[in-house]
Design a protein around this motif. Structure first.
Motif, short mmCIF file in Angstrom:
data_model
loop_
_atom_site.label_atom_id
_atom_site.label_comp_id
_atom_site.label_asym_id
_atom_site.label_seq_id
_atom_site.Cartn_x
_atom_site.Cartn_y
_atom_site.Cartn_z
N GLY A 30 0.81 -1.21 0.00
CA GLY A 30 0.00 0.00 0.00
C GLY A 30 0.84 1.25 0.00
O GLY A 30 0.89 1.96 0.99
N HIS A 31 1.53 1.53 -1.10
CA HIS A 31 2.30 2.77 -1.19
C HIS A 31 1.35 3.95 -1.35
O HIS A 31 0.32 3.86 -2.00
N GLN A 32 1.75 5.07 -0.77
CA GLN A 32 0.96 6.28 -0.94
C GLN A 32 1.24 6.92 -2.31
O GLN A 32 0.34 7.43 -2.93
N ASN A 33 2.50 6.85 -2.72
CA ASN A 33 2.88 7.42 -4.00
C ASN A 33 2.71 6.33 -5.07
O ASN A 33 3.35 5.29 -5.02
N HIS A 34 1.86 6.57 -6.04
CA HIS A 34 1.55 5.59 -7.08
C HIS A 34 2.78 5.25 -7.95
O HIS A 34 2.99 4.09 -8.30
N LYS A 35 3.60 6.25 -8.27
CA LYS A 35 4.79 6.00 -9.09
C LYS A 35 5.80 5.13 -8.35
O LYS A 35 6.43 4.26 -8.95
N GLN A 36 5.96 5.36 -7.05
CA GLN A 36 6.85 4.53 -6.24
C GLN A 36 6.35 3.08 -6.24
O GLN A 36 7.13 2.14 -6.34
N LYS A 37 5.06 2.94 -6.10
CA LYS A 37 4.47 1.61 -6.07
C LYS A 37 4.74 0.87 -7.38
O LYS A 37 5.13 -0.30 -7.37
N ILE A 38 4.57 1.55 -8.49
CA ILE A 38 4.79 0.93 -9.79
C ILE A 38 6.25 0.54 -9.96
O ILE A 38 6.58 -0.58 -10.37
N ARG A 39 7.16 1.46 -9.62
CA ARG A 39 8.60 1.15 -9.74
C ARG A 39 8.99 -0.03 -8.85
O ARG A 39 9.76 -0.90 -9.26
N HIS A 40 8.46 -0.02 -7.65
CA HIS A 40 8.77 -1.09 -6.71
C HIS A 40 8.25 -2.44 -7.23
O HIS A 40 8.94 -3.46 -7.15
N LEU A 41 7.04 -2.44 -7.76
CA LEU A 41 6.48 -3.68 -8.30
C LEU A 41 7.27 -4.17 -9.52
O LEU A 41 7.52 -5.37 -9.66
N VAL A 42 7.66 -3.27 -10.38
CA VAL A 42 8.44 -3.66 -11.55
C VAL A 42 9.78 -4.27 -11.11
O VAL A 42 10.20 -5.30 -11.64
N LYS A 43 10.40 -3.64 -10.13
CA LYS A 43 11.67 -4.15 -9.62
C LYS A 43 11.49 -5.54 -9.02
O LYS A 43 12.28 -6.45 -9.27
N LEU A 44 10.44 -5.73 -8.24
CA LEU A 44 10.18 -7.04 -7.63
C LEU A 44 9.86 -8.10 -8.68
O LEU A 44 10.29 -9.25 -8.57
N LYS A 45 9.10 -7.71 -9.69
CA LYS A 45 8.79 -8.66 -10.77
C LYS A 45 10.07 -9.10 -11.48
O LYS A 45 10.25 -10.28 -11.77
N ASP A 46 10.94 -8.14 -11.76
CA ASP A 46 12.20 -8.47 -12.43
C ASP A 46 13.05 -9.41 -11.57
O ASP A 46 13.62 -10.39 -12.07
N GLN A 47 13.13 -9.10 -10.28
CA GLN A 47 13.90 -9.97 -9.39
C GLN A 47 13.29 -11.37 -9.33
O GLN A 47 14.00 -12.37 -9.36
N ASN A 48 11.99 -11.43 -9.23
CA ASN A 48 11.29 -12.71 -9.16
C ASN A 48 11.52 -13.51 -10.45
O ASN A 48 11.79 -14.70 -10.40
N PHE A 49 11.43 -12.85 -11.57
CA PHE A 49 11.63 -13.52 -12.85
C PHE A 49 13.06 -14.04 -12.98
O PHE A 49 13.28 -15.17 -13.42
N GLU A 50 14.05 -13.23 -12.57
CA GLU A 50 15.45 -13.67 -12.62
C GLU A 50 15.67 -14.88 -11.72
O GLU A 50 16.37 -15.82 -12.09
N LEU A 51 15.09 -14.86 -10.54
CA LEU A 51 15.24 -15.99 -9.63
C LEU A 51 14.59 -17.25 -10.20
O LEU A 51 15.14 -18.36 -10.08
N LYS A 52 13.44 -17.10 -10.81
CA LYS A 52 12.78 -18.26 -11.42
C LYS A 52 13.62 -18.83 -12.55
O LYS A 52 13.73 -20.04 -12.70
#
Length: 162
Positions: free
Chosen positions: A81-103
């Motif tokens: 639940g980020h308050q800043n929508h842009k931060q939330k999007i960047r954070h999710l993209v970063k986590l998706k990339d990390q998750n994909f690399e780990l997979k």
């Protein structure tokens, strides 16, 4: 006129015979080629089937991983639940990339484990054939078992120390 019709029918009959003999000849040529190619491919058929099965397994695994990634991304987006929508999007993209690399890394490691297990399985029969004794040879020991010390025997240096 009768002679002309006889000669035409005779020509047609000869042509039909030659065509059928040619067709039989070509058929035998193709059968020989087929058998030759089949004899070349035959020894590798098991490998081809193994590769096909491995490919299907990897495709299935890929589908499962992609589905899991989407599911986790949706769950994380709901939880986070980020308050800043842009931060939330960047954070999710970063986590998706990390998750994909780990997979991907997990998949590569699984493939190498499978490959090593297959190599190990194919090498076992070779070891068994090496350790079989040779007939007519009394002192023939193909393995190094005779060099290993049993618990009752001690190395030469230990015998002298006592």
């Amino acid at each position: 006129m009768i002679r002309a019709s006889l000669s035409k029918s005779w020509i047609l009959e000869v042509a039909a015979r030659s065509l059928t003999s040619f067709a039989v000849f070509r058929e035998s040529q193709w059968k020989e080629r087929y058998l030759e190619v089949y004899s070349l491919i035959g020894p590798f058929k098991e490998q081809l089937e193994a590769y096909r099965a491995e490919c299907q397994h990897l495709e299935q695994e890929k589908g499962e991983v992609v589905g899991e990634i989407h599911k986790l991304a949706e769950q994380y987006a709901d939880i986070l639940g980020h308050q800043n929508h842009k931060q939330k999007i960047r954070h999710l993209v970063k986590l998706k990339d990390q998750n994909f690399e780990l997979k991907e890394e997990v998949q590569k490691l699984k493939r190498t484990v499978d490959k090593l297990q297959k190599e190990r399985a194919t090498n076992k029969p070779l070891k068994a054939s090496v350790t079989t004794p040779v007939k007519g040879k009394e002192n023939h020991t193909p393995s190094c078992k005779s060099l290993q010390l049993s618990p009752s025997t001690k190395p030469f240096s230990q015998k002298n120390a006592m």
